[in-house]
Design a protein around this motif. Structure first.
Motif, PDB file in Angstrom:
ATOM      1  N   PRO A 201       0.832  -1.196   0.000  1.00 38.17           N
ATOM      2  CA  PRO A 201       0.000   0.000   0.000  1.00 38.17           C
ATOM      3  C   PRO A 201       0.875   1.257   0.000  1.00 38.17           C
ATOM      4  CG  PRO A 201      -0.708  -1.525   1.698  1.00 38.17           C
ATOM      5  CD  PRO A 201       0.589  -2.048   1.173  1.00 38.17           C
ATOM      6  N   ILE A 202       0.448   2.251  -0.755  1.00 43.85           N
ATOM      7  CA  ILE A 202       1.239   3.471  -0.887  1.00 43.85           C
ATOM      8  C   ILE A 202       0.315   4.665  -1.071  1.00 43.85           C
ATOM      9  CG2 ILE A 202       1.561   3.064  -3.386  1.00 43.85           C
ATOM     10  CD1 ILE A 202       4.406   4.367  -2.997  1.00 43.85           C
ATOM     11  N   GLU A 203       0.766   5.823  -0.606  1.00 44.89           N
ATOM     12  CA  GLU A 203      -0.015   7.049  -0.759  1.00 44.89           C
ATOM     13  C   GLU A 203       0.873   8.178  -1.239  1.00 44.89           C
ATOM     14  OE1 GLU A 203      -1.464   7.679   3.238  1.00 44.89           O
ATOM     15  OE2 GLU A 203       0.344   8.785   3.804  1.00 44.89           O
ATOM     16  N   MET A 204       0.231   9.226  -1.718  1.00 43.38           N
ATOM     17  CA  MET A 204       0.975  10.442  -2.079  1.00 43.38           C
ATOM     18  C   MET A 204       0.016  11.623  -2.005  1.00 43.38           C
ATOM     19  SD  MET A 204       1.221  10.629  -6.222  1.00 43.38           S
ATOM     20  CE  MET A 204       0.094   9.700  -7.262  1.00 43.38           C
ATOM     21  N   ASP A 205       0.591  12.802  -1.848  1.00 42.10           N
ATOM     22  CA  ASP A 205      -0.171  14.037  -1.994  1.00 42.10           C
ATOM     23  C   ASP A 205       0.076  14.520  -3.416  1.00 42.10           C
ATOM     24  OD1 ASP A 205      -1.103  13.829   0.565  1.00 42.10           O
ATOM     25  OD2 ASP A 205       0.505  15.048   1.425  1.00 42.10           O
ATOM     26  N   ALA A 206      -0.888  14.264  -4.285  1.00 45.14           N
ATOM     27  CA  ALA A 206      -0.721  14.517  -5.718  1.00 45.14           C
ATOM     28  C   ALA A 206      -1.161  15.932  -6.056  1.00 45.14           C
ATOM     29  CB  ALA A 206      -1.566  13.529  -6.520  1.00 45.14           C
ATOM     30  N   GLN A 207      -0.478  16.555  -6.977  1.00 45.53           N
ATOM     31  CA  GLN A 207      -0.970  17.820  -7.507  1.00 45.53           C
ATOM     32  C   GLN A 207      -2.235  17.512  -8.317  1.00 45.53           C
ATOM     33  OE1 GLN A 207       1.983  20.356  -9.304  1.00 45.53           O
ATOM     34  NE2 GLN A 207       3.497  19.907  -7.708  1.00 45.53           N
ATOM     35  N   SER A 208      -3.282  18.288  -8.060  1.00 44.67           N
ATOM     36  CA  SER A 208      -4.610  17.941  -8.588  1.00 44.67           C
ATOM     37  C   SER A 208      -4.647  17.860 -10.111  1.00 44.67           C
ATOM     38  CB  SER A 208      -5.652  18.955  -8.108  1.00 44.67           C
ATOM     39  OG  SER A 208      -5.736  18.920  -6.712  1.00 44.67           O
ATOM     40  N   TYR A 209      -3.804  18.628 -10.780  1.00 47.66           N
ATOM     41  CA  TYR A 209      -3.866  18.627 -12.248  1.00 47.66           C
ATOM     42  C   TYR A 209      -3.457  17.283 -12.843  1.00 47.66           C
ATOM     43  CZ  TYR A 209       1.212  19.068 -13.223  1.00 47.66           C
ATOM     44  OH  TYR A 209       2.564  18.826 -13.363  1.00 47.66           O
ATOM     45  N   LEU A 210      -2.883  16.422 -12.009  1.00 46.64           N
ATOM     46  CA  LEU A 210      -2.416  15.122 -12.505  1.00 46.64           C
ATOM     47  C   LEU A 210      -3.313  13.947 -12.104  1.00 46.64           C
ATOM     48  CD1 LEU A 210       1.406  15.595 -11.824  1.00 46.64           C
ATOM     49  CD2 LEU A 210       0.298  15.480 -14.068  1.00 46.64           C
ATOM     50  N   VAL A 211      -4.446  14.242 -11.414  1.00 43.34           N
ATOM     51  CA  VAL A 211      -5.280  13.159 -10.880  1.00 43.34           C
ATOM     52  C   VAL A 211      -5.724  12.175 -11.967  1.00 43.34           C
ATOM     53  CG1 VAL A 211      -7.604  12.712  -9.982  1.00 43.34           C
ATOM     54  CG2 VAL A 211      -6.087  14.260  -8.760  1.00 43.34           C
TER      55      VAL A 211
ATOM     56  N   SER B 100      -8.304   9.867  -2.182  1.00 44.55           N
ATOM     57  CA  SER B 100      -8.666   9.517  -0.814  1.00 44.55           C
ATOM     58  C   SER B 100      -8.718  10.800   0.015  1.00 44.55           C
ATOM     59  CB  SER B 100      -7.631   8.540  -0.253  1.00 44.55           C
ATOM     60  OG  SER B 100      -7.733   8.417   1.129  1.00 44.55           O
ATOM     61  N   GLY B 101      -9.816  11.514  -0.080  1.00 49.44           N
ATOM     62  CA  GLY B 101      -9.942  12.734   0.712  1.00 49.44           C
ATOM     63  C   GLY B 101     -10.227  13.954  -0.136  1.00 49.44           C
ATOM     64  N   ASP B 102     -10.351  15.075   0.561  1.00 44.33           N
ATOM     65  CA  ASP B 102     -10.711  16.322  -0.105  1.00 44.33           C
ATOM     66  C   ASP B 102      -9.469  17.027  -0.637  1.00 44.33           C
ATOM     67  OD1 ASP B 102     -13.359  15.908   0.558  1.00 44.33           O
ATOM     68  OD2 ASP B 102     -13.128  16.932   2.507  1.00 44.33           O
ATOM     69  N   GLU B 103      -9.727  17.875  -1.619  1.00 49.35           N
ATOM     70  CA  GLU B 103      -8.638  18.686  -2.156  1.00 49.35           C
ATOM     71  C   GLU B 103      -8.156  19.672  -1.094  1.00 49.35           C
ATOM     72  OE1 GLU B 103      -9.473  21.433  -5.580  1.00 49.35           O
ATOM     73  OE2 GLU B 103      -8.212  19.962  -6.618  1.00 49.35           O
ATOM     74  N   PHE B 104      -6.869  19.950  -1.083  1.00 47.74           N
ATOM     75  CA  PHE B 104      -6.315  20.939  -0.150  1.00 47.74           C
ATOM     76  C   PHE B 104      -5.218  21.728  -0.865  1.00 47.74           C
ATOM     77  CE2 PHE B 104      -2.355  18.620   0.651  1.00 47.74           C
ATOM     78  CZ  PHE B 104      -2.698  17.312   0.328  1.00 47.74           C
ATOM     79  N   ILE B 105      -4.880  22.857  -0.275  1.00 43.86           N
ATOM     80  CA  ILE B 105      -3.835  23.696  -0.847  1.00 43.86           C
ATOM     81  C   ILE B 105      -2.542  23.476  -0.061  1.00 43.86           C
ATOM     82  CG2 ILE B 105      -3.075  26.059  -1.349  1.00 43.86           C
ATOM     83  CD1 ILE B 105      -5.490  25.396  -2.969  1.00 43.86           C
ATOM     84  N   GLU B 106      -1.491  23.159  -0.780  1.00 41.05           N
ATOM     85  CA  GLU B 106      -0.171  23.040  -0.149  1.00 41.05           C
ATOM     86  C   GLU B 106       0.815  23.790  -1.026  1.00 41.05           C
ATOM     87  OE1 GLU B 106       1.194  19.173   1.886  1.00 41.05           O
ATOM     88  OE2 GLU B 106       2.402  19.265   0.064  1.00 41.05           O
ATOM     89  N   CYS B 107       1.600  24.631  -0.417  1.00 42.30           N
ATOM     90  CA  CYS B 107       2.590  25.421  -1.162  1.00 42.30           C
ATOM     91  C   CYS B 107       1.924  26.228  -2.285  1.00 42.30           C
ATOM     92  CB  CYS B 107       3.681  24.532  -1.744  1.00 42.30           C
ATOM     93  SG  CYS B 107       4.459  23.470  -0.533  1.00 42.30           S
ATOM     94  N   GLY B 108       0.696  26.656  -2.058  1.00 38.85           N
ATOM     95  CA  GLY B 108       0.003  27.476  -3.041  1.00 38.85           C
ATOM     96  C   GLY B 108      -0.566  26.700  -4.217  1.00 38.85           C
TER      97      GLY B 108
END
Ligand SMILES: CC(C)(COP(=O)(O)OP(=O)(O)OC[C@H]1O[C@@H](n2cnc3c(N)ncnc32)[C@H](O)[C@@H]1OP(=O)(O)O)[C@@H](O)C(=O)NCCC(=O)NCCS
Length: 152
Positions: free
Chosen positions: A113-123, A134-142
């Motif tokens: 099992p693996i996870e990542m915080d993906a930039q939304s444009y690549l979903v 897995s979860g809601d969109e959030f802002i990180e580093c703008g």
């Protein structure tokens, strides 16, 4: 599609050569600080060199001339595994190297099992390779991100 070939390898931080460490940090700086202009915030959360690298396995993709044109890091001491800092040299993006690196990642994690915080444009792209939101969109580093998981 470029004719260049790429060869992947993975290394614990302490086993990286100075040249490879320099190549990784240079590539991440070009991509995240200059190409994407990720915002630095005051608590240090978005500083590219964030003190976590010593605890990761570093994936590098090299051209025959030894230039590092693809990189990522894998936190392998946790479950689920986590990966990030996935970057391809802007001069070589959209030539398939990122896809090859995803394949290489699969080959070394062996269905864990693996996870990542993906930039939304690549979903949509990650979804084609078995990743799920897995979860809601959030802002990180703008930049918009969303947690994605695989093999869970
Ligand atoms: C994301 C990245 C690692 C992909 O590597 P790559 O070598 O360009 O990827 P590939 O050529 O194998 O695949 C291209 C795919 O990436 C997506 N993609 C890459 N760059 C994109 C862009 N600027 N905008 C939209 N989609 C993009 C496309 O959806 C494309 O999908 P397709 O196969 O359906 O055409 C690379 O573009 C990069 O370093 N980007 C900047 C940093 C970044 O976003 N890192 C990921 C953080 S989660």
């Amino acid at each position: 599609m470029t004719n260049s070939t790429i060869e992947f390898s993975n290394h614990r931080f302490d086993d990286l050569s100075l040249h490879d460490l320099y190549g990784i940090l240079k590539l991440r700086s070009i991509v995240f600080n200059h190409q994407q202009r990720l915002v630095e915030i005051s608590n240090g959360e978005c500083i590219e060199i964030d003190d976590k690298d010593p605890y990761c396995i570093h994936i590098i993709g090299k051209l025959p001339n030894q230039q590092i044109v693809a990189t990522a890091r894998l936190f392998d001491k946790q479950s689920p595994l986590k990966w990030g800092r996935f970057a391809v040299d802007p001069n070589y993006q959209k030539n398939g190297f990122g896809t090859l690196l995803l394949d290489y990642l699969d080959s070394i994690i062996d269905s864990q099992p693996i996870e990542m915080d993906a930039q939304s444009y690549l979903v949509n792209w990650y979804s084609k390779y078995g990743w799920s939101i897995s979860g809601d969109e959030f802002i990180e580093c703008g930049i918009k991100h969303v947690r994605m998981i695989k093999n869970m």
